[in-house]
Scaffold this motif. Structure first.
Motif, mmCIF file in Angstrom:
data_model
loop_
_atom_site.group_PDB
_atom_site.id
_atom_site.type_symbol
_atom_site.label_atom_id
_atom_site.label_comp_id
_atom_site.label_asym_id
_atom_site.label_seq_id
_atom_site.Cartn_x
_atom_site.Cartn_y
_atom_site.Cartn_z
ATOM 1 N N ARG A 28 -28.647 8.608 9.136
ATOM 2 C CA ARG A 28 -28.823 9.997 8.706
ATOM 3 C C ARG A 28 -28.229 10.211 7.316
ATOM 4 O O ARG A 28 -28.891 10.733 6.412
ATOM 5 C CB ARG A 28 -28.162 10.945 9.726
ATOM 6 N N ALA A 29 -27.013 9.774 7.093
ATOM 7 C CA ALA A 29 -26.339 10.008 5.816
ATOM 8 C C ALA A 29 -27.024 9.261 4.673
ATOM 9 O O ALA A 29 -27.103 9.774 3.549
ATOM 10 C CB ALA A 29 -24.864 9.591 5.909
ATOM 11 N N VAL A 30 -27.537 8.072 4.950
ATOM 12 C CA VAL A 30 -28.216 7.313 3.896
ATOM 13 C C VAL A 30 -29.522 8.009 3.507
ATOM 14 O O VAL A 30 -29.867 8.117 2.328
ATOM 15 C CB VAL A 30 -28.472 5.853 4.340
ATOM 16 N N ILE A 31 -30.231 8.503 4.513
ATOM 17 C CA ILE A 31 -31.478 9.213 4.209
ATOM 18 C C ILE A 31 -31.187 10.430 3.339
ATOM 19 O O ILE A 31 -31.854 10.678 2.332
ATOM 20 C CB ILE A 31 -32.204 9.622 5.516
ATOM 21 N N GLU A 32 -30.148 11.170 3.700
ATOM 22 C CA GLU A 32 -29.812 12.356 2.908
ATOM 23 C C GLU A 32 -29.347 12.008 1.505
ATOM 24 O O GLU A 32 -29.539 12.773 0.568
ATOM 25 C CB GLU A 32 -28.735 13.180 3.640
ATOM 26 N N ALA A 33 -28.727 10.834 1.363
ATOM 27 C CA ALA A 33 -28.222 10.432 0.047
ATOM 28 C C ALA A 33 -29.312 9.852 -0.846
ATOM 29 O O ALA A 33 -29.287 10.035 -2.061
ATOM 30 C CB ALA A 33 -27.094 9.407 0.217
ATOM 31 N N VAL A 34 -30.274 9.177 -0.240
ATOM 32 C CA VAL A 34 -31.259 8.426 -1.028
ATOM 33 C C VAL A 34 -32.557 9.202 -1.260
ATOM 34 O O VAL A 34 -33.057 9.290 -2.389
ATOM 35 C CB VAL A 34 -31.568 7.070 -0.344
ATOM 36 N N ALA A 35 -33.102 9.777 -0.188
ATOM 37 C CA ALA A 35 -34.446 10.359 -0.251
ATOM 38 C C ALA A 35 -34.649 11.343 -1.412
ATOM 39 O O ALA A 35 -35.661 11.267 -2.116
ATOM 40 C CB ALA A 35 -34.805 11.017 1.082
ATOM 41 N N PRO A 36 -33.706 12.264 -1.646
ATOM 42 C CA PRO A 36 -33.930 13.257 -2.694
ATOM 43 C C PRO A 36 -34.117 12.661 -4.093
ATOM 44 O O PRO A 36 -34.677 13.317 -4.964
ATOM 45 C CB PRO A 36 -32.657 14.117 -2.656
ATOM 46 N N HIS A 37 -33.655 11.445 -4.311
ATOM 47 C CA HIS A 37 -33.711 10.868 -5.653
ATOM 48 C C HIS A 37 -34.950 10.025 -5.899
ATOM 49 O O HIS A 37 -35.207 9.615 -7.023
ATOM 50 C CB HIS A 37 -32.453 10.021 -5.900
ATOM 51 N N LEU A 38 -35.699 9.736 -4.855
ATOM 52 C CA LEU A 38 -36.848 8.853 -5.018
ATOM 53 C C LEU A 38 -38.080 9.638 -5.476
ATOM 54 O O LEU A 38 -38.284 10.780 -5.053
ATOM 55 C CB LEU A 38 -37.150 8.130 -3.701
ATOM 56 N N PRO A 39 -38.897 9.043 -6.331
ATOM 57 C CA PRO A 39 -40.133 9.714 -6.762
ATOM 58 C C PRO A 39 -41.098 9.879 -5.583
ATOM 59 O O PRO A 39 -40.986 9.161 -4.579
ATOM 60 C CB PRO A 39 -40.702 8.756 -7.813
ATOM 61 N N ASP A 40 -42.032 10.793 -5.708
ATOM 62 C CA ASP A 40 -42.958 11.079 -4.605
ATOM 63 C C ASP A 40 -43.928 9.947 -4.331
ATOM 64 O O ASP A 40 -44.490 9.867 -3.236
ATOM 65 C CB ASP A 40 -43.771 12.348 -4.924
ATOM 66 N N ASP A 41 -44.134 9.093 -5.315
ATOM 67 C CA ASP A 41 -45.163 8.063 -5.123
ATOM 68 C C ASP A 41 -44.612 6.731 -4.600
ATOM 69 O O ASP A 41 -45.257 5.703 -4.742
ATOM 70 C CB ASP A 41 -45.951 7.855 -6.425
ATOM 71 N N VAL A 42 -43.421 6.743 -3.995
ATOM 72 C CA VAL A 42 -42.957 5.540 -3.279
ATOM 73 C C VAL A 42 -42.713 5.912 -1.815
ATOM 74 O O VAL A 42 -42.549 7.090 -1.488
ATOM 75 C CB VAL A 42 -41.664 4.929 -3.888
ATOM 76 N N TYR A 43 -42.691 4.902 -0.940
ATOM 77 C CA TYR A 43 -42.421 5.122 0.480
ATOM 78 C C TYR A 43 -40.997 4.710 0.794
ATOM 79 O O TYR A 43 -40.565 3.639 0.400
ATOM 80 C CB TYR A 43 -43.393 4.302 1.336
ATOM 81 N N PHE A 44 -40.298 5.573 1.522
ATOM 82 C CA PHE A 44 -38.921 5.246 1.908
ATOM 83 C C PHE A 44 -38.917 4.911 3.398
ATOM 84 O O PHE A 44 -39.242 5.763 4.230
ATOM 85 C CB PHE A 44 -37.998 6.434 1.609
ATOM 86 N N VAL A 45 -38.572 3.667 3.727
ATOM 87 C CA VAL A 45 -38.519 3.243 5.131
ATOM 88 C C VAL A 45 -37.131 2.663 5.420
ATOM 89 O O VAL A 45 -36.889 1.470 5.279
ATOM 90 C CB VAL A 45 -39.601 2.184 5.452
ATOM 91 N N PRO A 46 -36.182 3.518 5.827
ATOM 92 C CA PRO A 46 -34.817 3.049 6.108
ATOM 93 C C PRO A 46 -34.819 2.027 7.247
ATOM 94 O O PRO A 46 -35.659 2.103 8.145
ATOM 95 C CB PRO A 46 -34.086 4.329 6.525
#
Ligand SMILES: NC(=O)c1ccc[n+]([C@@H]2O[C@H](COP(=O)([O-])OP(=O)(O)OC[C@H]3O[C@@H](n4cnc5c(N)ncnc54)[C@H](OP(=O)(O)O)[C@@H]3O)[C@@H](O)[C@H]2O)c1
Ligand SMILES: NC(=O)c1ccc[n+]([C@@H]2O[C@H](COP(=O)([O-])OP(=O)(O)OC[C@H]3O[C@@H](n4cnc5c(N)ncnc54)[C@H](OP(=O)(O)O)[C@@H]3O)[C@@H](O)[C@H]2O)c1
Lengths: 306, 306
Positions: A103-121
């Motif tokens: 949960r904490a990693v998602i909150e820390a990382v997701a906001p900084h990533l551009p919209d055109d990449v996929y985030f799969v923790p």
């Protein structure tokens, strides 16, 4: 095994990243693997031992053209790393991580990533008490679980591709929701680690028992605690600070139960103790049947592993 | 190795007694080893697998003419066994035991022994989570410590002889006073066992995490706890009831420290956590240097032991 990603970038070059590299190479899962670590010494070591096809001197350089970028740094460093790499990410790339908390990693990382990449923790449930670029080995993930924690609205394809990579590295793969992951891990890993650290600290503190006595007579149970409690302090500080709620909940229940058992000892309630100890045996049998340990007695492991 | 006792009697035929038998045979330390166990089934098994040169149907028969009698039953059963064998003991014989607690065993056993035998309590710090006559093996005591706890006024000769036996079985031998033994063991064994039992019980109890999740994801720390918590319920009930004071003292300190760490997590005091975790690493290094464990990473022991 066939190639799953053209180019993979590993950010952070410690135990997990180095094990990933050797496991990827073992099965030929990527065309090229680049790597970056914060410290010059770590990068030098990596180059010396052939860790990564190319070790880069900046995170931006490492992630350039990568189809998969995996953040392999302590949980508390994830946000800064995400900020650093975000501008250089290739559109359509997948970003993942291996943090022990989700949960904490998602909150820390997701906001900084551009919209055109996929985030799969992700979180591979495999480790040792060692750390650094030289501690990794290809077999670390064999027959261990890796939990994927896809964020809402992630398309199936990048998740399936990452799953194939982890399976190619020898792991079984499960998917789970972030909060549930953090609770399960609080039970199976985070609380046990804190408890082991505590017990080892108590032993060290006790003036009437010398350290050398503790060390000599450790075979009888304590030895396993010291192994757990030898794990990296930075990694574990970050885990506890970032999985606060679930860890504290489990520790609360733990102390409740411990008090009940202490009371049984004090009052001489042998039946309560016997019943409790009988119940806990069943779980052990389950673990052996699930192949996560062996039934062979552990009488001081000899220097044969690895 | 040469013969140390003419005849040895083992009372109780579980993990420790059976390992003693195989270790005594390996080195030819006794002329004849007799054995007795309470249950017919245990005696039948012992006869079937060749455990003991002669399995007797009563304790009195087993101890007849024995130069050394070793009580290998749970701590809570020692007093009754002492009463049973006392009348049949040979004058000048040595009586010993392997109980995990020493003060309580001395108080339970000593009053029942005739004046013309020597009582030399002992405790081998070696074990596995298995029990029963089929779980023993000759190597159990190799490079492990055995603590002798001679009672006041015991002459040197019987102590030296018992020491030679344990050394012949592969162990290192130390001497210690009973209360100090009980405190050291509370730290290195008894408290860690209770803590492991507790944590496994908590996991089993938690409704929001299924047992199968706990089992699947156990590799990350919890696995070691379940191994410890799979130990024999009767033996451990007796240990806690008979080492009450020291165990409760250590558990009291443990909860104090745990509360301090919980507070650090709650308040986000990363420095406190990091310092604590750094300190506990040193103990681990000591244990590896002392040869009581290996530095090889434990990534799920494979079925290679034994
Ligand atoms: N170890 C385990 O048992 C285990 C198991 C599963 C998951 N994990 C997770 O995997 C991740 C990595 O753990 P590990 O065991 O591989 O750690 P490790 O061996 O200590 O390696 C950590 C790496 O991260 C880099 N790093 C540390 N702090 C950083 C910062 N502030 N900024 C940038 N880079 C930084 C380090 O670089 P330098 O060397 O240059 O300092 C090092 O290359 C953690 O999130 C951990 O929670 C660990
Ligand atoms: N296991 C360890 O890790 C370990 C390590 C060091 C010291 N110890 C100590 O060694 C002793 C034996 O442990 P173990 O692991 O060998 O136990 P075990 O494998 O469970 O065997 C216990 C033996 O004692 C007999 N017994 C049990 N209750 C009895 C009673 N009330 N009266 C007479 N005989 C009885 C049993 O006979 P039946 O089979 O006929 O019931 C069995 O033969 C204990 O005092 C323990 O504290 C154990």
């Amino acid at each position: 095994m066939s190639q799953i990603y053209n180019r993979v970038a590993l950010i952070g070059l410690g135990l997990i990243a180095s094990s990933m590299f050797w496991a990827i190479k073992r099965a030929g899962l990527a065309g090229e693997v680049t790597g970056y670590a914060r410290g010059q010494a770590t990068r030098d070591t990596a180059r010396r031992i052939g860790l990564c096809d190319r070790v880069c001197d900046s995170a931006a350089e490492a992630v350039k053209d990568a189809d998969l970028v995996v953040l392999c740094v302590p949980v508390g460093a994830m946000e800064q790393v995400a900020r650093d790499i975000a501008p250089g990410l290739k559109p359509g790339a997948t970003v993942s991580d291996v943090g022990s908390v989700k949960r904490a990693v998602i909150e820390a990382v997701a906001p900084h990533l551009p919209d055109d990449v996929y985030f799969v923790p992700a979180h591979p449930l495999a480790g040792t008490e060692h750390s650094g670029p030289e501690s990794g080995f290809a077999e670390l993930f064999d027959d261990r679980w890796c939990i994927l924690v896809p964020v809402p609205d992630t398309p199936d394809a990048p998740v399936a591709q990452l799953r194939a990579l982890w399976e190619g590295m020898g792991a079984y793969v499960d998917e789970m929701e972030a909060d549930h992951h953090d609770l399960v891990l609080a039970v199976t890993s985070h609380a046990p680690h804190l408890i082991a650290y505590t017990m080892v600290g108590v032993a060290d503190d006790l003036r009437r028992v010398t350290d050398s006595e503790v060390i000599k007579y450790s075979a009888a149970g304590f030895r396993d605690f010291t192994r757990i409690a030898a794990s990296d302090p930075t990694m574990w500080r970050d885990v506890f600070l970032n999985n606060k709620e679930a860890t504290l909940e489990i520790l609360g229940r733990f102390t409740e139960e411990l008090f009940a058992l202490q009371r049984a000892i004090r009052t001489g309630d042998g039946e309560h103790l016997h019943d409790y100890f009988t119940r806990t045996r069943a779980i052990r049998r389950g673990i052996i049947q699930a192949g996560q340990d062996t039934d062979a007695p552990d009488f001081g492991r000899k220097k044969t592993t690895q």
